[in-house]
Write a protein that holds these residues in place. Structure first.
Motif, short mmCIF file in Angstrom:
data_model
loop_
_atom_site.label_atom_id
_atom_site.label_comp_id
_atom_site.label_asym_id
_atom_site.label_seq_id
_atom_site.Cartn_x
_atom_site.Cartn_y
_atom_site.Cartn_z
N HIS A 117 0.09 2.47 11.92
CA HIS A 117 1.30 2.80 11.16
C HIS A 117 2.36 1.71 11.27
CE1 HIS A 117 -0.56 6.80 10.95
NE2 HIS A 117 0.19 6.96 9.87
N ALA A 118 2.45 1.05 12.43
CA ALA A 118 3.38 -0.08 12.56
C ALA A 118 2.97 -1.19 11.61
CB ALA A 118 3.40 -0.58 14.00
N ALA A 119 1.67 -1.49 11.53
CA ALA A 119 1.19 -2.52 10.61
C ALA A 119 1.40 -2.09 9.16
CB ALA A 119 -0.28 -2.82 10.87
N HIS A 120 1.12 -0.84 8.85
CA HIS A 120 1.29 -0.33 7.49
C HIS A 120 2.72 -0.53 7.00
CE1 HIS A 120 1.54 2.45 4.11
NE2 HIS A 120 2.43 3.16 4.78
N LEU A 121 3.69 -0.15 7.82
CA LEU A 121 5.09 -0.27 7.40
C LEU A 121 5.49 -1.74 7.26
CD1 LEU A 121 6.65 2.54 9.62
CD2 LEU A 121 6.11 2.65 7.18
N THR A 122 4.96 -2.60 8.12
CA THR A 122 5.25 -4.03 8.02
C THR A 122 4.65 -4.60 6.74
OG1 THR A 122 5.28 -4.18 10.44
CG2 THR A 122 5.11 -6.24 9.20
N ILE A 123 3.41 -4.24 6.44
CA ILE A 123 2.75 -4.72 5.23
C ILE A 123 3.52 -4.27 3.99
CG2 ILE A 123 0.68 -4.47 3.81
CD1 ILE A 123 -0.86 -4.19 6.55
N GLU A 124 3.93 -3.01 3.96
CA GLU A 124 4.66 -2.49 2.80
C GLU A 124 6.01 -3.20 2.64
OE1 GLU A 124 3.59 -0.26 0.35
OE2 GLU A 124 1.73 -0.82 1.36
N SER A 125 6.63 -3.56 3.75
CA SER A 125 7.89 -4.32 3.69
C SER A 125 7.64 -5.72 3.16
CB SER A 125 8.54 -4.37 5.07
OG SER A 125 8.80 -3.06 5.56
N ARG A 133 -3.71 -7.72 -1.44
CA ARG A 133 -4.63 -7.62 -0.32
C ARG A 133 -3.89 -8.04 0.95
NH1 ARG A 133 -7.14 -12.97 -2.39
NH2 ARG A 133 -6.22 -14.48 -0.95
N VAL A 134 -4.48 -7.67 2.09
CA VAL A 134 -3.95 -8.08 3.39
C VAL A 134 -4.91 -9.09 3.98
CG1 VAL A 134 -3.12 -7.33 5.64
CG2 VAL A 134 -3.02 -5.74 3.69
N ASP A 135 -4.47 -10.33 4.14
CA ASP A 135 -5.27 -11.34 4.83
C ASP A 135 -5.11 -11.11 6.33
OD1 ASP A 135 -6.17 -12.56 2.53
OD2 ASP A 135 -4.57 -14.06 2.50
N PHE A 138 -1.37 -11.38 10.33
CA PHE A 138 -1.78 -10.76 9.07
C PHE A 138 -0.72 -11.07 8.02
CE2 PHE A 138 0.58 -7.56 11.45
CZ PHE A 138 1.41 -6.96 10.51
N HIS A 139 -1.11 -10.95 6.75
CA HIS A 139 -0.24 -11.46 5.67
C HIS A 139 -0.48 -10.69 4.38
CE1 HIS A 139 1.67 -14.43 2.99
NE2 HIS A 139 0.57 -14.38 2.25
N HIS A 140 0.63 -10.29 3.74
CA HIS A 140 0.56 -9.72 2.39
C HIS A 140 1.68 -10.36 1.57
CE1 HIS A 140 0.41 -7.01 -1.01
NE2 HIS A 140 -0.62 -6.37 -0.49
N GLN A 141 1.38 -10.79 0.32
CA GLN A 141 2.40 -11.47 -0.48
C GLN A 141 2.56 -10.85 -1.87
OE1 GLN A 141 0.57 -15.48 -0.33
NE2 GLN A 141 0.20 -15.30 -2.54
N MET A 156 -5.67 4.28 4.37
CA MET A 156 -4.37 4.38 3.71
C MET A 156 -4.37 3.70 2.34
SD MET A 156 -1.63 3.62 6.76
CE MET A 156 -1.86 4.30 8.41
N GLY A 157 -5.41 2.92 2.06
CA GLY A 157 -5.49 2.25 0.76
C GLY A 157 -5.29 0.75 0.82
N HIS A 158 -5.15 0.18 2.00
CA HIS A 158 -4.99 -1.27 2.12
C HIS A 158 -6.34 -1.97 2.00
CE1 HIS A 158 -0.78 -1.10 3.25
NE2 HIS A 158 -1.07 -0.15 4.13
N VAL A 159 -6.36 -3.07 1.29
CA VAL A 159 -7.56 -3.89 1.17
C VAL A 159 -7.41 -5.05 2.14
CG1 VAL A 159 -8.95 -5.34 -0.36
CG2 VAL A 159 -7.86 -3.26 -1.25
N LEU A 160 -8.25 -5.08 3.17
CA LEU A 160 -8.19 -6.12 4.20
C LEU A 160 -9.25 -7.18 3.94
CD1 LEU A 160 -6.52 -3.83 5.48
CD2 LEU A 160 -7.55 -4.40 7.69
N ARG A 161 -8.84 -8.45 4.07
CA ARG A 161 -9.78 -9.56 3.90
C ARG A 161 -9.70 -10.49 5.10
NH1 ARG A 161 -9.75 -14.87 0.09
NH2 ARG A 161 -8.01 -15.27 1.49
N ASN A 162 -10.81 -10.66 5.78
CA ASN A 162 -10.85 -11.57 6.92
C ASN A 162 -10.74 -13.01 6.46
OD1 ASN A 162 -11.17 -9.94 9.32
ND2 ASN A 162 -13.13 -9.32 8.47
#
Length: 567
Positions: free
Chosen positions: A309-317, A507-509, A499-502, A526-532
């Motif tokens: 959830h900490a990562a989710h909120l950071t990604i959404e921000s 997607r989340v790198d 990790f990175h979302h732009q 949660m619906g995030h698409v993660l890419r290594n």
């Protein structure tokens, strides 16, 4: 379902009580009662770090050391920066606790013509915008170094440039990373005789153990040492630059070079969890995005949340800040930007209200803003001197070896920063970022940058932080700031997984190992698409613990050529 009108209305509703911009009203925090009594430098190359200490040993301050580090990187790390490029720098002067932002970003030449950079299919012509003289903006680094020496340094420019001149003359042995970058750009470098003569001896890729000597670059640096900015933008160097550009189809003129000016701008400031972050204003997009993300996250206690959830909120921000980055930002001398809105706590409240605590927001459900791999073709260094003066500087030529075009007779490889403009609004640039008309080309205009040199001031600790990495610069620096606030050391900050979302692509790198299996599954659910992706970044951090009056310096362990050093 979240829809664009309600998203805008909800964010805007929190602005009704907003007066002037929040950042402008903030005061700098109290500094430590005295300097640390010793110095620390972290840079991408040990020769550059040592050059900085050499100049400190001659009586220079952090600003003189910064000139030595930057100019030495221009000799030994030309795939990432150079005097044919530009930089953004934050300075902190201990004597009056003043923070200064130096904008030495490149500018578009007067004859810029957008049609040249657009292909028949209506999309950006990446060959023209990333290779050859038409891809190059007017360099800012020589003027920026001369400006810092004249206004903030203690030593003559000739002393601060001496290490770089010596290394260019005597030569050094490039590391695997440098040779690998030559290999990546070999075809482009081979197009231009002056480039091939330097980087492809005998027409071949050099092997390890090769000694690179650059007498023409040394002479160019000597002219800057003797004449300051005029030694580059006027006289012999300027004639050589213009002649080489135009002979190869470029459009530079002597007037373009003479017109270049350094800009001093007011840094951005944002408070987060008891810390004051001082960061880069436009034409950097990074500081605005970092401030916006921190303002959103300030409404949460991430320490009380599980990792997912900490990562989710950071990604959404991140997603929301990058959407605004693409829509609004550009050169402040050319466009009016709603910075009061973007930096407002109330605006962040509105954005936060659009974030679901357990579900990703698809980027196409946010209002539309008018990709390739993020790159590492930039560099950053951090400095604190014995008196507490500080420098955070990020430098670039954009892609590896910039335009791949060396101006004959100068040893200077020119940047390819024209690709950082929104050549076709809505179309991605080389880092996957999409810009609007705010970042369209105009004569003399500075292209938008992700470079985010930053200071973090706390009651007990201070950090100087930054990194290369194209669009990932913003999220790297953000994650570094969050780690520092959490109490991590310089080495822990540079080593942590990222990790990175732009916003787009949606997607989340992720670096391998950044999330454990349970966190990865939770984020995916949660619906995030993660890419290594393979590890990225080259962060260089210096920290100051005021309680013990000690410094720490660390260079990113992903890149062994770097050196963080305390002396």
């Amino acid at each position: 379902m979240l829809r664009a009108p309600s998203w805008r209305a909800l964010a805007a509703s929190f602005l009704l009580v907003l007066g002037t911009g929040q950042a402008a009203a903030l005061e700098a925090p109290a500094a430590a009662p005295k300097g640390p009594g010793h110095a620390a430098i972290a840079s991408a190359n040990y020769l550059a770090t040592n050059a900085g200490f050499e100049v400190l040993g001659k009586g220079g301050n952090a600003f003189d050391a910064a000139i030595a580090v930057a100019s030495t990187l221009a000799v030994v790390e030309q795939q990432s920066s150079g005097i044919g490029g530009g930089f953004l720098a934050l300075l902190h002067r201990a004597s009056d606790r003043r923070d200064i932002f130096i904008d030495a970003r490149e500018t578009a030449p007067k004859a810029v013509d957008m049609k040249v950079y657009v292909g028949k299919d209506g999309k950006p012509n990446r060959d023209v915008s990333t290779t050859g003289p038409l891809s190059a903006g007017i360099p800012g680094e020589p003027a920026g170094l001369a400006w810092i020496a004249a206004h903030y340094g203690k030593l003559p420019l000739s002393v601060s440039l001496a290490p770089a001149i010596r290394i260019a003359k005597e030569g050094y042995r490039p590391d695997k990373r440098f040779i690998g970058a030559i290999e990546d750009r070999m075809d482009a470098l081979a197009r231009y005789p002056a480039s091939a003569a330097i980087y492809l001896p005998g027409g071949k890729l050099p092997s390890e153990g090769w000694t690179l000597r650059q007498p023409e670059l040394a002479r160019t640096l000597e002219r800057i040492a003797a004449g300051g900015a005029d030694g580059f933008y006027k006289g012999e160097t300027a004639k050589l630059l213009v002649s080489a550009s135009r002979s190869a189809g470029g459009n530079w003129t002597a007037a373009d070079l003479e017109a270049y000016k350094v800009k001093e701008r007011e840094p951005l400031r944002v408070d987060y969890k008891g810390y004051r972050i001082v960061t880069a204003p436009p034409p950097s997009s990074g500081g605005v995005a970092i401030a916006e993300i921190l303002n959103i996250l300030s409404g949460y206690d991430l320490t009380k949340l599980d990792a997912a959830h900490a990562a989710h909120l950071t990604i959404e921000s991140m997603r929301r800040a990058f959407r605004d980055h693409n829509e609004y930002l550009g050169d402040p001398d050319f466009v009016k930007m709603p910075l009061d809105m973007l930096l407002s706590k109330y605006y962040a409240d509105g954005l936060r209200a659009t974030i679901s605590p357990d579900k990703a927001t698809p980027s196409d459900l946010l209002p539309t803003a008018m990709a390739p791999e993020p790159g590492m073709h930039t560099t950053h260094f951090s400095v604190i001197d014995a008196d507490g003066n500080m420098v955070a500087s990020t430098l670039t030529v954009n892609l590896e070896f910039g335009s791949a075009f060396v101006a004959k007779g100068t040893g200077v490889v020119l940047n390819d920063e024209m690709d950082d403009f929104a050549l076709v609004p809505g179309q991605p640039n080389a880092f996957g970022l999409r810009g609007a008309l705010a970042n369209a080309q105009e004569p003399g205009k500075r292209m938008l940058s992700s470079m985010s040199p930053s200071f973090v001031f706390g009651a007990d600790r201070t950090a100087v932080i930054g990194s290369p990495g194209g669009s990932t610069i913003i999220t790297q620096v953000l994650e570094g700031i969050l780690a520092f606030v959490d109490g991590k050391s310089a080495s822990e900050i540079t080593a942590q997984k990222r990790f990175h979302h732009q916003y787009l692509p949606d997607r989340v790198d992720v670096e391998p190992g950044v999330f454990d299996e349970a966190t990865t599954k939770a984020l995916t659910d949660m619906g995030h698409v993660l890419r290594n992706r393979s590890p990225w970044g080259f962060m260089n951090v210096v920290t100051w613990d005021h309680r013990t009056n000690t410094l720490d310096a660390a260079s990113d362990p992903r890149r062994p050529s770097g050196l963080g050093k305390v002396q």
